[in-house]
Every structure is written in structure tokens, then in C-alpha cells.
Scaffold this active site. Structure first.
Site, PDB file in Angstrom:
ATOM      1  N   TYR A  20      18.351  71.893  18.361  1.00 51.82           N
ATOM      2  CA  TYR A  20      17.363  70.458  18.016  1.00 51.82           C
ATOM      3  C   TYR A  20      16.216  70.242  19.112  1.00 51.82           C
ATOM      4  CZ  TYR A  20      20.988  67.141  19.688  1.00 51.82           C
ATOM      5  OH  TYR A  20      21.712  66.465  20.465  1.00 51.82           O
ATOM      6  N   GLU A  21      15.281  69.715  18.362  1.00 48.49           N
ATOM      7  CA  GLU A  21      14.337  69.204  19.023  1.00 48.49           C
ATOM      8  C   GLU A  21      13.443  70.389  19.757  1.00 48.49           C
ATOM      9  OE1 GLU A  21      14.034  65.699  18.999  1.00 48.49           O
ATOM     10  OE2 GLU A  21      12.101  66.287  19.619  1.00 48.49           O
ATOM     11  N   GLY A  22      13.251  71.340  18.704  1.00 48.92           N
ATOM     12  CA  GLY A  22      12.882  72.568  19.308  1.00 48.92           C
ATOM     13  C   GLY A  22      13.677  73.589  19.522  1.00 48.92           C
TER      14      GLY A  22
END
Lengths: 591, 591
Positions: free
Chosen positions: A442-444
């Protein structure tokens, strides 16, 4: 059980990441070393004594959804209350709205400790901090007046609503609609998935930040706007009014971080039957500039996720070490006590523990250095600010991807050190691995971090910024050579070789980007990011060892240099020589 | 959903591991290639159509213990019945007792497929096969007559009882007692943990093989005997009699393989109140020679666990590939279709998928080659037999450790390829990682495998055996050079360099062992094992590519050589140069 390593955290902040130099240079206002120590110590106590004991019940019980309401595990709501009362949510918030405005360096250190205590707990407030930042930088005075103080204190929590089923890494595909009502508000319609703490019982209100498209918006990422959508409307006197049409439809059954409710949020589906359809939202920033608003806080969010990687690695390392000191099996060289040897004396276990420690410390040093750069940028102007901003931008993808990758690796080694007990859930080692596994995603995703590093960060300052950084890393090794310090073995030679590899791979990729050989640049991105972190890690460990005069830090730097940093050479070859075979293998050959 | 890769399995068996040469040389009796194909095809069908569909319910439901009885998940008992009816349990069993006596090469190929279908299912019969082998080789005629036919057919299942709380990797610490009754039987008292399928509802009877100590036994591993302890006694007419005092006290709550009951077994605790205390057992083999009996089947059990690693990797690879072909995000070079590109076209995803494929195929080739060596040893005499036995002994720890390590790695990459969906349990990618994580631990941790490789296998044949093996690996690269085959890029050069590294590290460790520098040898064992597998892997992939004339196999060999095999050089340095820093870091510095 986890005990916050306050001494090691303080040493890394002060002597490796640059906190002491910043304090001495007066770059951090009236912050003193004493105050830093007091905050770290108290955060350490809270993480150790209050957060950690609730980790296991969180994993076992999980968040539970019933009738669109989410109940957190037993004791968690009270933990959150105590955490907020301790002022921890307000650590870095704007002072104008009750925050303490402390530097990012303290924030990441505290984040590490909360996440070591319980990642499922710490992730919630992290989202609130992101919402505070976006609102503080881009919100109207009215929105700020209504929401910021309570978000800063933690009385309310915030969420980030980006992902939709068809729009994950590629937000251009976003479909959630926002229709202007005419009175300055908008009606929001759409489904958002993977919304962390999208619904819960910690706070009376939840402030959703939602990306959506206006009716006349351009296609792609230039047509996305950001809206504030409260769970409950706020009356003029600050009290809570009617329920908004923003509901949690389901929560995910995940591999780990069970206590963190991962929600599918439905906006404007008519749950609130007594009103016109649509969840009511307020625009943050300008129309169609929503992604820019999001990006201002993306770096901080990525650094926050980096701390999850460091935190899990630290918790896993401590747990494995404690087990290895206690558990006895067989005979071992170097143990001449009675009976079977504690397994920490076995060479293979020792190697595992030192590997865990070295990777954790490297990830910590990179992440703290990134926070330092953010703080320096904040305290600077002009060229100086640009320099530190570039530094933070350069280090952010490395901090996020490397820390979360080694979070998984170290947690997995931790399971291995426990032997069969590691696979039994009661032990808690497996839970750390299960928790860790989301952070590279997550978060890229870490693949996207690597692309960001190569395509957008290597060109910073015309390609000079990264070269300057590598030159700084060289200085640590130069200092080591000049110090004539004893016991470092081949550390200088090995670290220098890794920096050579980093420099060569950097030049190769910079040329590939500049000359439009995009496929080659993309193919090498992931191995390059790891190469970068390892080469930097050598210098950071040396810096820490030279500053500390501590035998354990010296032994760690040497172990890393003589055992782990050689991987840099293989990674460099992969970057420079591996791309063609990847490009030639068309997707049919992959299957 | 998993589909058994029958074609790839057959190709690897025939052209990489040596099955065709063995068939042509008449070394496998009247086994024909047609029969091989028929068996593989039918096993593939059963694994794909019957086992795989029950994997998920097994994970979600798990095994349930109530009143000392274990219930397997819905449908599992019937699956086991159909599997036994298909004759699969009897594949390699002795023909005298109804087995088909087929070679190990077929057994490992089938095992791979069952484990890809469901590792929690396949592990049960694996234990039975171990019990069959121990009993067949060491049991009295009477014991064989009573138990073997039903164990071979699968009407009853067998278990292996080694571990006790204080005795895991170090069996010398074993405490379970066996007291001679005087009538040829023994009363067994003790607690065994981590007993796979120690209790279940698949079969009417369960035959426990239990390690225990006689009253006058010497201390350590020379005082351990092996006993057969049935759950129900067997009457003279073969019908089941009274219940033995062998009960399951609890089952573990594990990270994965939930459907496989991992039991704590209590022997002789007086559950059966109507008799004198003690679980009644019969000696297998000689008194105090129990560990030797166990070791005869240890190699096969380790190879069976290797297949779990290969199997999970294959299942994870297929799942990730299917997702990457379906899921669309963003734009990608090399995709000029409508809309967003399937993510398989993104360089980073392609790298992940090729890495999964290459590691899986390398592990498969090593494991099948190990099975080939066992079959050749079985079909040989004198020097020839010794050669093949040495080969099997050499490859066993590599097959076990490398396959299970990459099982975890590949399953973890599989989660990553799925992005956020990978972390959601419904997807099934996370379950494969959870299942995979036990395999590097049990049946001898991978650290112990590495020690076994360095301390006991490198010295085989006065150190000549391993050198002969490396020379054989060179021949594949020579063939590649001579073939002038197109499209291999720098494959030959890279693989040769890896073999150089392997040869150098081998000489270094052989000298360390011979000269008593034990700490150096132990320190380098784990990196050496991986180096060994990677260097061998290059040759195996080249061998497969040259035999197949298939573009995908060629692309895979080249990708592996130009991207993954360079790690060998870093591993070699770790072996040769890294030991001292580890030795110098005493256990106090590790913490």
C-alpha cells in the site's frame, strides 16, 4: 515482548540522521536535546507498556462489522483514548490548531514505536495526520476552523479515500462522481475500497477525504478533485448534526493487521433515505487539483509506511533474540556452560540475528535521514530549501520500499529463528510477518516506488543531487579510513565497492532516462532501489559506529559490510546487464 | 485456480533430471515412457479437479479438535477416500504389500501436484509413506504382516513422533520412556508435539511411529529406540480391537496448513482407565537403533518437503500470472491494445513473474534430480550404487532448503503481484504464503540442512563427489557454447562464472572442514547452500532449454542467467570472507 529501543533510536536520530547538527545549528527552533530525550522516553514507555500488550488481542479478535458499525477489539477504544490524552496525536500538528509542531524526526521515531507496539493500532492515527496535513495546506479557512482542531487533538479521526476497484495504482481510472449542489457543497456518489479505519468506534466523528470527479472534469488524473466528507455533519456550535450518506458496506478479511478495519465505503447510495441522494462533501483546494493536494502529503504517508517496516523488523528482531537467548538445543562452539547451548550461540542463528539487526538499522537510518531532510527543508529557504526538499524526495521511495521489504524479510527470519514455535500463532512471530506483508503493497507498491526513484528522483537537480548524496556517503567511509579505528576488518573496502556500484548503476540509469531508453530504466528500477539502500546502509552503519564508540555498533557495521553489502555488486549487474533479457521476454514468454 | 503443469513436469523429469536416459538404459525395469505419461496425466487431473477445489475450505475451516477426536474440513474425508481408491497412496509402496513400486521420480512429481492442490492435504499421506518405508526396512515380519498392506493402500495412515518440547532439532534430549512388558511389547509414556495428522477422521486406525528411550538406554542419540504404537490394537483376524492409550491432547493454531491437524500426543497418561498405564508399542528394528531407522527415511521425507516448496511456488506463480493477465492498470510499453494495459506488460511485474518461474523451475530440477539419483541407486550395485547414493545424499539438503526457501519467496512475490487484493484472504495468494512458511522449518530446519551439506555431504567420496557433480554441471554450459544456439545472450558466461564461484566456495569449505575450522564452515553454510542451488540452477535451465527447443525455456534460462545467477558471486564472498566477522561478534554483540 517488545521494549522500545529508545537509546538506539536516539543515537540514530542524533548521530546518524543529523538531529544533533540541526539542533546545534539552531534549525529546529527552541527544541532542545533534553526535550527530545524526554519525548522519546515517554513515547517509548507508552509504546512498551500500553500499546504492545494490546497487540495480540487485536490480532485475535480483529475489527468486527455489524449493521454498518465497526467495533474495535476489547480495550482498543480505551487505548486510543489514553493515547490521545497523552497528546501523541498532536505531536506534529499545526500549533495554530493545538498541535505541538514538532519536527518530523520526532514523529517518525514515535511512529516507529507505536507501530512496533501494534501496527494495526498505529495505522489509524497515521491517516488522521495525513488528513490534517492536506486540510491545513489546502483547505478553506472555514473547513479548517470546523475540523482541524479536533483532528489535531485526535477527538476525530480522518481517512483517505483514493482506491476504487478499477483504480488502484492508476488513479486516472477513478470514477467516483461529485455534483455541485450550488450552495458550495457537492453530492458525492461512488464506491471506495481498502479504506483504512473507514469506520470504527474510536471517535464520534470520522472525516473522510475523498477523491472524485466533477461532471465536466477532464479525463485522467487532471480531472480529479478532493472533497471533505464527514460521517456526521457539524453544527455551527461544533456539535454533531445529522448522519451523512457515507457508509461502510463491508470490511476485508485480511492476512494481518486484523484490528485495523479495511472498509469498502459507499458514498451516496441512499442509506439516508430521508434526504436527496448523495453524500455531502466540501471541496478541498481547487477543482481538478485534487491529486496535487494528495501528493503534498503522499511523501509523508510513504515515510509513515516506511516506519511500519522498520517497526515490524525491530519487534521481530527483539522477539527472535529473546527466544534465541532462552531456547536451548544442542552444543555450540563458544558456549561452555552447563547442558544444551542457548541457540543464540549457533552460527546460523547468530547470522540470522545479526542480519535482522543490520537490515533493521539500515532501514531506520535511511528513514530518519529522510525525516531530517523534511525538517531541514521546513527550516530553510531558497537554494537550501530546494536542496533539502530534493533530498527528502530522493530518500522517500527508498525509505518506503526498502524498509517495508526488509520488514517482511526480517519478520520471516524471525519466524525461522523460532523453529516450529514460530509457526504457532500463540508465539506472535507469525503475526508480525502477517502484519508486515501489506506494507510493500500500500501507499504505492514498492515497484512503483522504484519507478519513482529512477524516473523522477534521479533527474533531480539535473542529476546532480543524487551524485552529491553519494559523495556524502563516501565521506563516512573516508572518515573510517582516516580514523584507523580497530576491528572494522574490511568494512571500508566493502562499503566503497558498494558505493562504486551505486555510482555506476546511477549513471547508467540516468543516461537511460535521459536518452529515452525507458524500458531499460524501468527494468532496472527494483534492483537499483535495493542497491541504493544497501550502499547507503554501509555508510550509515559506519557513521553510527564511529559516533558511538560502541563495540556492538562496530561489530554490526563490519558484519553488514563483510556479509550483506556484497549483494550490491550482483544488483548493479542486474541493473546494467539484465534489462535486455527482460525486454526480450515478451509477455507470452512469461507465462 | 491451479492446473497441474503436466507438460513442464514431464519435460523436467525426462530431459533435465534424467528419466529418459534411465528408461532407455533399462534402469527402471519395465516402466515405459507411455506409462509415465499416463500416470502424470492422471495425477495431474486428480490434483487439478479433485484436490485443488478443496484447498480453500481446508484453509478456512481447518481441523477441529473435540473430545480428543479431530474432524477434518467438510469434503476432505471423501477426498482422501477417492485419492486412496485411485491407488495414489500405493504409488511407491512395496509390491509385496500391494504397492506399485514405482520410482521416486514419479512419486516426487505426483507429490508436487498434490501439494500444489493442497499442501495441508498432501502432507498427511507423506507421513504414511515414511511409516511404510521405516516399517518395510526395519520391521519384523509379524509387524509387517499386520500393518503394511493397510498402510500401503491408505486404509490406515501413519505418523512420525519425534519432537518433544525440549527436543526439537536436538533429539538427544528426548525423554519419552518405553518399558518392556516382558511379552515382547513395551509400555510408552511421554508427550510428543507437532505430530502431523496425529489424530483425524480419514481412517479407522492410525499407526504411530514413536521414538522413545528404554530404561537402561545410553544417554544422547545412541539410546533412542523406535516403536510402533497403533491407535487401535489389531486382532488376529485383522479387525480392530481395543483403544490404545495414545491420545491427542490439543492441536496447534498455526499460521497456515490449517486443515492439517498438528497434534500434541500423550502416550500412557491413563486415558484408558481400564488397563495398566502405558501405551502399548512394538519395537521396530533393534533397541537403541531407533534414530538409524528414522534416518533411512529422513532423506525421503526431506525430499517430500522439498516438493512442498516447489508445489507452493508453482501454485503461487500460476495464480499471480492469471491475475497479471487479467488485471489492468495504467499504460505499458509493449501493449498497444485498447484501454489500460494488463499488468503483465509492466516491466516490474514481468520481472516478478519471470523470477517466480525461474526459481520454481530451478527448485523443481534439483528436486527431481535428487529423486533420479535415489532411483539410480536403487537400480545399481557396488561402485555405481555408491555413486548414486552419494548424489542423492548431496542433493537432498539442497533440494529441501532451497525449494522451501524459494517457496516462501515466490509465494511472497505472488502476494505482491496481486497488489492490495493479495492481502485479502479471499484471493488465496496470502494463504499460499502462510502455508509455505512452515516448510523451511520442519523436517530439519534449513539452517540444519546447510550444516548437513557442508559438514557431511561435501566430504563424500573424499571430497571428489561434489567436484564430479560440478564438472557435470559444466558440461551443460559447454554444450550451450558448442550449440551456437541463438538468443541465449550472456547465459554461458554468467553460468560459468557462477560455477567458478561454486567451485571456489566448495574448496574453501572442504578445507575448513578438513582442517577443523568448524566455525568458519558453519558460518558459511547457509549462503553456500543457496550459492550451490543457483549455480546448479543455471545448468539445469540451460539443459532444459537445449532439450526443448522452446522459446519460453530459452528466455527463462537467459533471464535467470542475466538477472539472478549473479547473486552467486556475493554469496561466494560471504562464504569465503564473511565468517570472521560472524565469529568475532560474540553472542553479547548480537543483542
Amino acid at each position: 515482548m517488545y521494549r522500545a529501543p529508545v537509546e538506539e533510536i536516539a543515537h540514530t536520530l542524533k548521530h546518524v540522521a543529523g538531529l544533533n547538527a540541526a539542533l546545534e545549528g539552531g534549525r529546529l527552533g527552541d527544541l532542545s536535546e533534553d526535550l527530545v530525550d524526554a519525548i522519546l522516553s515517554e513515547a517509548g514507555r507508552f509504546a512498551t507498556d500500553e500499546v504492545t500488550p494490546l497487540r495480540k488481542i487485536g490480532d485475535e479478535h480483529g475489527a468486527v462489522l455489524k449493521d454498518a458499525a465497526v467495533t474495535t477489539p476489547p480495550g482498543w477504544k480505551d487505548l486510543y483514548r489514553r493515547w490521545v490524552e497523552g497528546g501523541w496525536n498532536a505531536l506534529t500538528g499545526p500549533e495554530e490548531f493545538g498541535g505541538q509542531g514538532l519536527p518530523n524526526m520526532l514523529s517518525v521515531a514515535a511512529l516507529e514505536m507505536w507501530n512496533s507496539g501494534s501496527m494495526a493500532f498505529a495505522i489509524g492515527p497515521t491517516l488522521t495526520m495525513g488528513a490534517v496535513e492536506a486540510l491545513d495546506k489546502h483547505g478553506s479557512d472555514e473547513l479548517k476552523a470546523t475540523y482541524l482542531e479536533k483532528l489535531v487533538s485526535g477527538e476525530w479521526m480522518g481517512t483517505m479515500n483514493l482506491t476504487e476497484p478499477q483504480a488502484g495504482s492508476d488513479l486516472a481510472a477513478l470514477r467516483t462522481r461529485a455534483e455541485p449542489v450550488g450552495d458550495g457543497t457537492y453530492r458525492i456518489f461512488g464506491q471506495k475500497i481498502f479504506i483504512t479505519y473507514g469506520e470504527h468506534d474510536f471517535t464520534d466523528n470520522i472525516v473522510h477525504l475523498v477523491l472524485a470527479r466533477l461532471p465536466d472534469a477532464p479525463a485522467g488524473t487532471r480531472g480529479i478533485s478532493l472533497f471533505l466528507v464527514p460521517k456526521f455533519f457539524v453544527n455551527d456550535d461544533g456539535s454533531l448534526g445529522a448522519r451523512n450518506d457515507a457508509f461502510c458496506a463491508s470490511i476485508e478479511h485480511k492476512m494481518g493487521i486484523h484490528a485495523s478495519p479495511t472498509c469498502t465505503m459507499i458514498y451516496g447510495d441512499g442509506f439516508a433515505k430521508d434526504r436527496e441522494p448523495g453524500a455531502i462533501g466540501w471541496l478541498i483546494g481547487e477543482e481538478n487539483k485534487g491529486l496535487a493536494c494528495m501528493f503534498t502529503m503522499m511523501n509523508n504517508a510513504r515515510l509513515a509506511v516506511a516506519m511500519q517496516g522498520v517497526a515490524i523488523a525491530e519487534a521481530a528482531r527483539q522477539k527472535a533474540l529473546a527466544y534465541a537467548q532462552e531456547r536451548r538445543q544442542g552444543k555450540a562452539l563458544g558456549f561452555d556452560g552447563e547442558g544444551m547451548a542457548p541457540i543464540v550461540h549457533h552460527a546460523d542463528v547468530k547470522r540470522n540475528l545479526l542480519t535482522m539487526k543490520a537490515l533493521t538499522q539500515v532501514a531506520r537510518a535511511i528513514s530518519y535521514s529522510c525525516a531530517h531532510a523534511l525538517d531541514m527543508a521546513h527550516a530553510s529557504e531558497g537554494e537550501d530549501m530546494r536542496h533539502w526538499q530534493d533530498r527528502a524526495n530522493l530518500l522517500t521511495p527508498i525509505a518506503k520500499a526498502f524498509s517495508t521489504d526488509i520488514g517482511v524479510e526480517v519478520a520471516s527470519i524471525g519466524v525461522q529463528v523460532h523453529g516450529g514455535m514460530g509457526y504457532i500463532e500463540e508465539t506472535g512471530a507469525a503475526a508480525l510477518l502477517r502484519d508486515a506483508r501489506i506494507a510493500p503493497i500500500y501507499e504505492g507498491t514498492n515497484g512503483i516506488q522504484a519507478i519513482d526513484l529512477v524516473m523522477r528522483k534521479l533527474p533531480l537537480g539535473g542529476g546532480e543531487h543524487v551524485r552529491g548524496y553519494i559523495a556524502e556517503l563516501r565521506e563516512d567511509i573516508e572518515k573510517l579510513r582516516k580514523s584507523n579505528a580497530d576491528g572494522f576488518g574490511r568494512t571500508a573496502e566493502k562499503c566503497d565497492a558498494a558505493l562504486d556500484d551505486l555510482a555506476e548503476a546511477t549513471s547508467f540509469l540516468q543516461a537511460a532516462v535521459a536518452e529515452g531508453r525507458q524500458e531499460e530504466a524501468l527494468a532496472g528500477a527494483t534492483p537499483y532501489l535495493r542497491l541504493f539502500a544497501l550502499a547507503a546502509g554501509g555508510s550509515y552503519l559506519v557513521r553510527g559506529a564511529l559516533a558511538g564508540g560502541d563495540r556492538a555498533r562496530l561489530a554490526l557495521a563490519r558484519f553488514f559490510a563483510e556479509n550483506l553489502v556484497d549483494e550490491a555488486s550482483a544488483l548493479k549487474k542486474r541493473v546494467v546487464e539484465g534489462a535486455k533479457s527482460l525486454a526480450d521476454a515478451d509477455s507470452a514468454l512469461v507465462s
